[in-house]
Every structure is written in C-alpha cells, then in structure tokens.
Design a protein around this motif. Structure first.
Motif, short mmCIF file in Angstrom:
data_model
loop_
_atom_site.label_atom_id
_atom_site.label_comp_id
_atom_site.label_asym_id
_atom_site.label_seq_id
_atom_site.Cartn_x
_atom_site.Cartn_y
_atom_site.Cartn_z
N GLU A 1 0.74 -1.28 0.10
CA GLU A 1 -0.12 -0.14 -0.01
C GLU A 1 0.86 1.24 -0.06
OE1 GLU A 1 -0.16 -2.48 1.88
OE2 GLU A 1 -2.53 -3.10 2.12
N LEU B 1 -10.19 -2.41 -2.69
CA LEU B 1 -10.10 -1.32 -1.66
C LEU B 1 -11.12 -0.27 -2.37
CD1 LEU B 1 -6.62 -1.07 -0.24
CD2 LEU B 1 -8.93 -1.74 1.15
N THR C 1 -12.31 -0.76 5.31
CA THR C 1 -10.87 -0.31 5.02
C THR C 1 -11.12 0.32 3.74
OG1 THR C 1 -9.84 -2.18 6.13
CG2 THR C 1 -8.52 -0.84 4.78
N TRP D 1 -9.29 3.92 0.87
CA TRP D 1 -8.45 5.17 0.85
C TRP D 1 -9.22 6.29 0.77
CZ3 TRP D 1 -3.46 4.07 0.01
CH2 TRP D 1 -3.11 2.88 -0.60
N LEU E 1 -4.83 5.85 4.07
CA LEU E 1 -5.75 4.61 4.17
C LEU E 1 -6.18 4.73 5.60
CD1 LEU E 1 -6.39 1.89 2.74
CD2 LEU E 1 -4.20 0.96 3.85
N ARG F 1 -8.43 2.29 8.26
CA ARG F 1 -8.91 0.70 8.55
C ARG F 1 -9.62 1.17 9.80
NH1 ARG F 1 -4.34 -2.58 9.68
NH2 ARG F 1 -4.07 -3.13 7.46
N GLU F 2 -11.03 0.80 9.82
CA GLU F 2 -11.96 0.83 10.81
C GLU F 2 -11.75 1.99 11.42
OE1 GLU F 2 -14.03 -1.46 10.60
OE2 GLU F 2 -13.43 -2.90 9.70
N CYS G 1 -4.01 4.56 9.05
CA CYS G 1 -2.83 3.68 9.20
C CYS G 1 -1.73 4.18 8.24
CB CYS G 1 -3.36 2.20 9.25
SG CYS G 1 -4.24 1.77 7.78
N SER H 1 -14.32 7.95 12.01
CA SER H 1 -15.05 6.57 11.96
C SER H 1 -16.64 7.26 11.68
CB SER H 1 -15.09 5.68 13.11
OG SER H 1 -15.90 6.53 14.33
#
Ligand code: AMP
Ligand code: MG
Length: 322
Positions: free
Chosen positions: A5, A63, A116, A118, A141, A143-144, A148, A288
């Motif tokens: 990534e 993704l 997850t 971008w 990126l 993630r949840e 990250c 989130s």
C-alpha cells in the motif's frame, strides 16, 4: 506492514506531484470551474484524481476510494473543452485516457467510507494552487476509523517539492521529490513558546483568525501567525519548521464540518513525527463517522510540548465569550 500500500501510494502521489506542478505552471483561468459550494475546482483536481484512482484500483481492485471530486461537472456540454486539457496533461505525464476513461477513473473515487478504504484530496488547497502558492496531494488509508497510512505530496515545499509519509507505529519520513533520499522526520524540540512558529490557513473564511492571533499573543510568540494553504501546514509541523497549527472554526460558517480527506494524511504524519493532533477541545480526531469529522470542532496540531497550553488558552477564551 502495509508495504505494498505504501509503495503504490508513494508512486501514485509522486507521479501526481509532477502532473499537478506542470498544470499549475501552464493553466489559465479558463481551466477552472466553480462547485455547488462555490469553491473552485480545476483541471488539476480532475486529472490528479483520475491518475491516482487508476493506479490504486489497478493494484487494489477491492479497496474503496473516497475522493473529493466526481465527474458530473466535466460531463456538462459547456465544459467539454476541459477534457482536451485533462487528456493533454495526463498524456504528457505518461497516461493516455479517453473521455470515458477519465470520467470512470475519477468516479472510482465515489465510494462511501466503510471498513478499510483510501481517502484522497487530489488538490488540497485549490485556492493556493490557483494563486501559484502552496497546495498538497493528500492520500490516506483508513482502517476501521484509524488512519494507518498517510502520504502528503507538497510540490511547492522546498526546492524540488517534498513528499511526506507515515504509517501507524512506523514513524514519519520525507523525501525531497525526485532525489530518492529518505530522511526520518521529527517535530521541533522547542518548549519556549516565544521562539515558536504558529501557522494557520491563508483563506480568512476557513478559520477564526482574530481568536488565533489573540492566542499567539497570549503565548508571547514573537511573529504573528504565518498563513499557508492546505495540509502543507501539517508537513511543516512534522518537519519541525513550525510548532503550532491551529484551525478554530470560523463563526460565520458554524455548520461547516471538516472533511476526512483534509486531515487524515496530515494528522498521521504529525503524530508519527512525535507531535500531537486533536480538535480544539482536546478530543482525538474521529475518522469513523463518514466523510466528515462531525464529532470534532476545529483542529490543533503541535510539537506536543505546547499542546495542553494551547488547549487551556482556547478553553479560557471560550469561557470568557459565554
Ligand atoms: P486550508 O488551506 O488549510 O484552509 O485548507 C483548505 C481546505 O479548507 C479545503 O480543502 C476546504 O475543504 C476547507 N474549507 C472550506 N471551507 C471551510 C470552512 N468554512 N472552514 C474550514 N475549512 C474550510
Ligand atoms: Mg482540501
């Protein structure tokens, strides 16, 4: 971790830096449109989103990409000539796409935030881009709800442009664009506020500059806040050139909510360089909650040492206003 990534993202943003810098040098006022929210969008925003989405979707077809732009405006008959320009610049940078492919690639960035994904701001600070000043290409990126990986391309920072990147728990690095020489990045170690540099948005409508000036005075900072567009501000806090980036919501736009693509990459870059990022009440940024940071108000990014003191002054001033 996240090696593929990171490598793919760095390649995509590096290519896009060349593309955007070329367009910035050559474009005219006819290459700009005004969006529904009255903000400007240029052929560079479309070309960069098309290029980066094409590369990301080739390597990571599953993704989702949450990008700032869509192709609706350039599909309007009165804007057709923009295709010729977008096609010209993409080709110049090695990617030949026809009209349909340009639209399809831009619209690959039309996903909703989930799991997850971008997130991409192809030209952050479009107004700075149009003035010939600072702007950034920002890719992250998430993630949840956790950022990250963050990548920030700053074509007008330093002699040849600067590329910053950070991964969760992996520290922050930078490279002078095109040199291949990578350096670890650390925030400033300064603790005496009088010596600090304070940065804020160039555009007056994007934050509350009167209050920001008052805060810099209370911190006894020698120079008034320095204005700069885009997430380049996060880059210079990470690199230790400035210690404080403050963005207090402008009272004239109380319903404005910060967008995830305007802060995801930059905030991880500052944190991984040893700095701290929160909203102006000290809350962690919450990535989130969809496309906006609706649980947060404003932004404070610092070298860590001065963070609590700035939060205390913000709280004091807010209490006085009540
Ligand atoms: P900056 O140059 O740091 O102000 O960042 C540019 C970003 O400001 C743009 O990408 C916009 O999404 C964002 N923006 C637009 N309007 C506002 C507003 N009223 N308050 C805060 N940010 C805004
Ligand atoms: Mg932006």
């Amino acid at each position: 971790m996240l090696q593929k990534e990171k490598e793919t993202g760095l390649q995509a943003v590096s290519n896009a830096m060349v593309l955007a810098a070329t367009i910035q040098k050559e474009m005219t006022s006819r290459d700009t449109l005004t969006k529904k929210d009255r903000s400007p969008v240029t052929i560079a925003d479309f070309a960069v989103q098309a290029l980066i989405c094409k590369i990301l979707s080739h390597h990571f077809p599953h993704l989702p990409i949450v990008g700032e732009e869509d192709s609706l405006a350039i599909k309007k008959p009165e804007n057709r000539e923009l295709f010729t320009k977008i096609n010209h610049y993409l080709k110049k940078c090695g990617t030949a796409l026809d009209e349909k492919e340009i639209c399809d690639c831009i619209d690959l960035g039309g996903a909703e935030p989930d799991g997850t994904f971008w997130t991409l701001d192809p030209i952050d600070g479009t107004k700075g881009f149009l003035r010939g000043e600072q702007f950034a290409i920002a890719l992250a990126l998430i993630r949840e709800g956790q950022v990250c990986l963050g990548i920030l391309g700053c074509p007008n920072l330093g002699a040849s442009g600067t590329l910053f990147w950070a991964t969760e728990n992996g520290g922050c690095s930078k490279m002078a664009a095109g040199t291949g020489k990578t350096e670890a990045v650390q925030v400033s170690a300064a603790s005496d506020s009088r010596q600090m540099k304070f940065v804020e948005s160039y555009e007056s409508s994007h934050s509350d500059k009167d209050t920001q000036l008052e805060i810099s005075r209370r911190l006894a900072i020698k120079n008034p806040p320095e204005q700069m567009d885009s997430q380049v501000k996060y880059g210079i806090v990470a690199a230790g050139t400035a210690e404080i980036y403050l963005r207090i919501p402008n009272p004239s736009t109380p319903d404005y909510r910060e967008k995830i693509w305007d802060h995801a990459a930059g905030s991880l870059i500052v944190e991984q360089a040893g700095g701290q990022v929160s909203d102006i009440e000290g809350k962690k940024l919450d990535f989130s909650a969809g496309k906006t940071l609706r649980h947060n108000r404003g932004i404070l990014a610092t070298n860590n040492k001065i963070h609590q003191r700035v939060l205390d002054i913000i709280a004091e001033l807010a209490a006085k206003k009540k």
